[in-house]
Design a protein around this motif. Structure first.
Motif, PDB file in Angstrom:
ATOM      1  N   ILE A   3      41.673  36.330  32.836  1.00  0.00           N
ATOM      2  CA  ILE A   3      41.658  37.797  32.896  1.00  0.00           C
ATOM      3  C   ILE A   3      41.561  38.360  31.482  1.00  0.00           C
ATOM      4  N   GLU A   4      42.246  37.724  30.533  1.00  0.00           N
ATOM      5  CA  GLU A   4      42.172  38.164  29.132  1.00  0.00           C
ATOM      6  C   GLU A   4      40.747  38.072  28.601  1.00  0.00           C
ATOM      7  N   LYS A   5      40.007  37.089  29.043  1.00  0.00           N
ATOM      8  CA  LYS A   5      38.614  36.948  28.623  1.00  0.00           C
ATOM      9  C   LYS A   5      37.805  38.164  29.063  1.00  0.00           C
ATOM     10  N   VAL A   6      38.012  38.610  30.280  1.00  0.00           N
ATOM     11  CA  VAL A   6      37.305  39.795  30.776  1.00  0.00           C
ATOM     12  C   VAL A   6      37.778  41.040  30.037  1.00  0.00           C
ATOM     13  N   MET A   7      39.071  41.154  29.819  1.00  0.00           N
ATOM     14  CA  MET A   7      39.601  42.306  29.077  1.00  0.00           C
ATOM     15  C   MET A   7      38.968  42.384  27.688  1.00  0.00           C
ATOM     16  N   ARG A   8      38.896  41.261  27.025  1.00  0.00           N
ATOM     17  CA  ARG A   8      38.300  41.207  25.689  1.00  0.00           C
ATOM     18  C   ARG A   8      36.820  41.607  25.750  1.00  0.00           C
ATOM     19  N   TYR A   9      36.111  41.109  26.756  1.00  0.00           N
ATOM     20  CA  TYR A   9      34.700  41.457  26.912  1.00  0.00           C
ATOM     21  C   TYR A   9      34.541  42.967  27.099  1.00  0.00           C
ATOM     22  N   ILE A  10      35.367  43.563  27.951  1.00  0.00           N
ATOM     23  CA  ILE A  10      35.285  45.008  28.198  1.00  0.00           C
ATOM     24  C   ILE A  10      35.596  45.776  26.918  1.00  0.00           C
ATOM     25  N   GLN A  11      36.614  45.341  26.181  1.00  0.00           N
ATOM     26  CA  GLN A  11      36.980  46.022  24.939  1.00  0.00           C
ATOM     27  C   GLN A  11      35.855  45.956  23.909  1.00  0.00           C
ATOM     28  N   GLU A  12      35.177  44.832  23.852  1.00  0.00           N
ATOM     29  CA  GLU A  12      34.109  44.653  22.863  1.00  0.00           C
ATOM     30  C   GLU A  12      32.777  45.244  23.319  1.00  0.00           C
ATOM     31  N   ASN A  13      32.612  45.462  24.617  1.00  0.00           N
ATOM     32  CA  ASN A  13      31.345  45.959  25.166  1.00  0.00           C
ATOM     33  C   ASN A  13      31.581  47.068  26.188  1.00  0.00           C
ATOM     34  N   PRO A  14      32.315  48.121  25.842  1.00  0.00           N
ATOM     35  CA  PRO A  14      32.613  49.140  26.859  1.00  0.00           C
ATOM     36  C   PRO A  14      31.362  49.882  27.337  1.00  0.00           C
ATOM     37  N   ASP A  15      30.308  49.847  26.545  1.00  0.00           N
ATOM     38  CA  ASP A  15      29.078  50.536  26.925  1.00  0.00           C
ATOM     39  C   ASP A  15      28.281  49.757  27.972  1.00  0.00           C
ATOM     40  N   LYS A  16      28.637  48.503  28.200  1.00  0.00           N
ATOM     41  CA  LYS A  16      27.942  47.684  29.198  1.00  0.00           C
ATOM     42  C   LYS A  16      28.663  47.809  30.534  1.00  0.00           C
ATOM     43  N   SER A  17      27.992  48.408  31.472  1.00  0.00           N
ATOM     44  CA  SER A  17      28.576  48.632  32.785  1.00  0.00           C
ATOM     45  C   SER A  17      28.252  47.457  33.706  1.00  0.00           C
ATOM     46  N   LEU A  18      29.228  46.591  33.892  1.00  0.00           N
ATOM     47  CA  LEU A  18      29.062  45.457  34.793  1.00  0.00           C
ATOM     48  C   LEU A  18      29.806  45.745  36.090  1.00  0.00           C
ATOM     49  N   THR A  19      29.386  45.096  37.154  1.00  0.00           N
ATOM     50  CA  THR A  19      30.091  45.224  38.420  1.00  0.00           C
ATOM     51  C   THR A  19      31.307  44.299  38.416  1.00  0.00           C
ATOM     52  N   ASN A  20      32.210  44.541  39.344  1.00  0.00           N
ATOM     53  CA  ASN A  20      33.362  43.664  39.467  1.00  0.00           C
ATOM     54  C   ASN A  20      32.925  42.237  39.794  1.00  0.00           C
ATOM     55  N   GLN A  21      31.843  42.116  40.561  1.00  0.00           N
ATOM     56  CA  GLN A  21      31.310  40.794  40.886  1.00  0.00           C
ATOM     57  C   GLN A  21      30.848  40.075  39.620  1.00  0.00           C
ATOM     58  N   GLN A  22      30.202  40.797  38.724  1.00  0.00           N
ATOM     59  CA  GLN A  22      29.735  40.187  37.476  1.00  0.00           C
ATOM     60  C   GLN A  22      30.907  39.757  36.603  1.00  0.00           C
ATOM     61  N   TYR A  23      31.959  40.572  36.558  1.00  0.00           N
ATOM     62  CA  TYR A  23      33.149  40.175  35.806  1.00  0.00           C
ATOM     63  C   TYR A  23      33.767  38.918  36.427  1.00  0.00           C
ATOM     64  N   ALA A  24      33.873  38.904  37.747  1.00  0.00           N
ATOM     65  CA  ALA A  24      34.462  37.753  38.447  1.00  0.00           C
ATOM     66  C   ALA A  24      33.631  36.498  38.213  1.00  0.00           C
ATOM     67  N   ASP A  25      32.310  36.635  38.251  1.00  0.00           N
ATOM     68  CA  ASP A  25      31.433  35.489  38.004  1.00  0.00           C
ATOM     69  C   ASP A  25      31.630  34.935  36.595  1.00  0.00           C
ATOM     70  N   MET A  26      31.919  35.829  35.666  1.00  0.00           N
ATOM     71  CA  MET A  26      32.109  35.445  34.271  1.00  0.00           C
ATOM     72  C   MET A  26      33.242  34.419  34.127  1.00  0.00           C
ATOM     73  N   ILE A  27      34.238  34.535  35.011  1.00  0.00           N
ATOM     74  CA  ILE A  27      35.407  33.652  34.909  1.00  0.00           C
ATOM     75  C   ILE A  27      35.599  32.798  36.166  1.00  0.00           C
ATOM     76  N   ASN A  28      34.553  32.676  36.948  1.00  0.00           N
ATOM     77  CA  ASN A  28      34.556  31.809  38.137  1.00  0.00           C
ATOM     78  C   ASN A  28      35.675  32.122  39.122  1.00  0.00           C
ATOM     79  N   MET A  29      35.774  33.383  39.504  1.00  0.00           N
ATOM     80  CA  MET A  29      36.735  33.810  40.524  1.00  0.00           C
ATOM     81  C   MET A  29      35.976  34.567  41.604  1.00  0.00           C
ATOM     82  N   SER A  30      36.565  34.654  42.770  1.00  0.00           N
ATOM     83  CA  SER A  30      35.990  35.526  43.795  1.00  0.00           C
ATOM     84  C   SER A  30      36.244  36.968  43.363  1.00  0.00           C
TER      85      SER A  30
END
Length: 101
Positions: A3-30
């Motif tokens: 989850i921290e990996k996604v938080m860090r990604y969002i903090q570093e790239n807030p202008d990139k609008s990803l879906t929740n599915q894309q965030y979940a895929d990033m860390i191999n979760m449903s």
């Protein structure tokens, strides 16, 4: 950690609008497990977390009076200045133009 990996990604790239599915895929979760875990750890959904970061960033941009509010909204990824102003006022209790003054 994941989850921290996604938080860090969002903090570093807030202008990139990803879906929740894309965030979940990033860390191999449903998607639904990811949203539940994110909310448990952070206290809000991933999309609201991203929105809060954008609105916090807007405070810094509003301190520079040479940038028009519509330009700030556009730079942060908001297509509609009115929608940006509405979210800003909901978050901070004051309009962007009043905050600037």
């Amino acid at each position: 950690k994941r989850i921290e990996k996604v938080m860090r990604y969002i903090q570093e790239n807030p202008d990139k609008s990803l879906t929740n599915q894309q965030y979940a895929d990033m860390i191999n979760m449903s998607k639904f497990y990811f949203i539940r875990r994110f909310n448990d750890i952070v206290g809000t959904t991933p999309q609201k977390y991203r929105l809060n970061i954008l609105l916090e960033k807007s405070l810094l941009l509003l301190e520079d009076s040479s940038i028009r509010i519509c330009e700030i909204a556009s730079e942060l990824g908001f297509e509609d200045t009115y929608y940006f102003s509405k979210l800003f006022k909901k978050q901070f209790g004051i309009s962007p133009s009043k905050y600037r003054k």
